[in-house]
Design a protein around this motif. Sequence first.
Motif, PDB file in Angstrom:
ATOM      1  N   LEU A 182       0.834  -1.195   0.000  1.00 36.60           N
ATOM      2  CA  LEU A 182       0.000   0.000   0.000  1.00 36.60           C
ATOM      3  C   LEU A 182       0.873   1.251   0.000  1.00 36.60           C
ATOM      4  O   LEU A 182       1.934   1.284   0.632  1.00 36.60           O
ATOM      5  N   PRO A 183       0.446   2.298  -0.684  1.00 39.06           N
ATOM      6  CA  PRO A 183       1.227   3.547  -0.697  1.00 39.06           C
ATOM      7  C   PRO A 183       1.219   4.211   0.671  1.00 39.06           C
ATOM      8  O   PRO A 183       0.352   3.944   1.513  1.00 39.06           O
ATOM      9  N   ASP A 184       2.188   5.087   0.872  1.00 35.68           N
ATOM     10  CA  ASP A 184       2.323   5.760   2.167  1.00 35.68           C
ATOM     11  C   ASP A 184       1.038   6.458   2.588  1.00 35.68           C
ATOM     12  O   ASP A 184       0.640   6.408   3.754  1.00 35.68           O
ATOM     13  N   ARG A 185       0.385   7.116   1.645  1.00 36.28           N
ATOM     14  CA  ARG A 185      -0.833   7.870   1.981  1.00 36.28           C
ATOM     15  C   ARG A 185      -1.926   6.948   2.511  1.00 36.28           C
ATOM     16  O   ARG A 185      -2.651   7.303   3.445  1.00 36.28           O
ATOM     17  N   ALA A 186      -2.024   5.752   1.953  1.00 33.11           N
ATOM     18  CA  ALA A 186      -3.040   4.801   2.407  1.00 33.11           C
ATOM     19  C   ALA A 186      -2.719   4.291   3.808  1.00 33.11           C
ATOM     20  O   ALA A 186      -3.616   4.130   4.645  1.00 33.11           O
ATOM     21  N   ILE A 187      -1.437   4.041   4.073  1.00 30.25           N
ATOM     22  CA  ILE A 187      -1.044   3.573   5.408  1.00 30.25           C
ATOM     23  C   ILE A 187      -1.300   4.666   6.443  1.00 30.25           C
ATOM     24  O   ILE A 187      -1.775   4.396   7.554  1.00 30.25           O
ATOM     25  N   MET A 188      -1.009   5.901   6.092  1.00 27.67           N
ATOM     26  CA  MET A 188      -1.265   7.020   7.000  1.00 27.67           C
ATOM     27  C   MET A 188      -2.746   7.131   7.317  1.00 27.67           C
ATOM     28  O   MET A 188      -3.133   7.429   8.454  1.00 27.67           O
TER      29      MET A 188
END
Length: 299
Positions: A271-277
């Motif tokens: 998952l991209p960083d934005r999704a994890i955040m």
Amino acid sequence: MQGVLGSVAPTTLKSYSAAVQRFGAFTWGAGDGAFQPPSQEEVLRYLAHLRALGRAPRTMRHDLAAVSFFCKALGFPDPCCGFIPRRAIEGWARLVPPPPDKRRPISLSILRCILRVLPDLCWSSFEVQLFHTAFSLAFFGALRAGELVAGSRADTSGRALSFTDVSWSPRQVLISIRRSKTDQRGKGAAVCLRASRRGPVCPVRAVGAYLQVRPPQQGPFLIHRDLSPLTRYQFASLLRACLEMAGLPPSQFGTHSFRIGAATEAAGLGLPDRAIMAIGRWRSRAFQSYIRPHWKSGH
């Protein structure tokens, strides 16, 4: 004054009060207990005292914030906001960096192991479903223990997940996080957990099964049959027992391992960083410190 004191969370006010009492006992000794405006010299002596005791810079900053808060609330000059006190703490922190957080992530596979041994450790089927739901929400919602369960049986802070904070349907669970560690102003956040058709672990099915047996009682969402709230101590204690029964070292995990595991699993899925955040409601790339190696047998 009452309004100013009410501007911080009850738990924060309690910890601030205790810190100011410690500061007063060191600075002024026995007295009538009245708060006296301290000088910057007294603040620096107290910080040096904490360092001599081996207190962490985090503790120093907390006590400094407590003294600063009460000085401002009572209309006194703030001796804590100067260059020297804050730089002194920063310098000590650089000289003695904090030990690394070595808690392991609770992965999806470890969560399955934990849930599998619950019937052997809980004294009733109701308790099995209660903890099944609590552990599932902690993992899939990347929730902190303080956002999920009560601090104690007598906890009246209202921080634990409330019955009215949870909205269930067969397809999803909506959770309202009213206040959290990084959201002291109570802006709130929403967590949406979707139903999973694959695998035996699904937070939506867990919540649905729990609601079928949960007494129709307002207040904390996670409660025992006798209506008492599930507490942080109970949550952590049974987690340790489950890990031990599953053949895992409890010393390498903690209640925060669910949140660490959520970030680690998400990263492992690409998952991209934005999704994890978004999953953990992180506002910065601090989540990257949560992505850690999984536990392996023999380590």
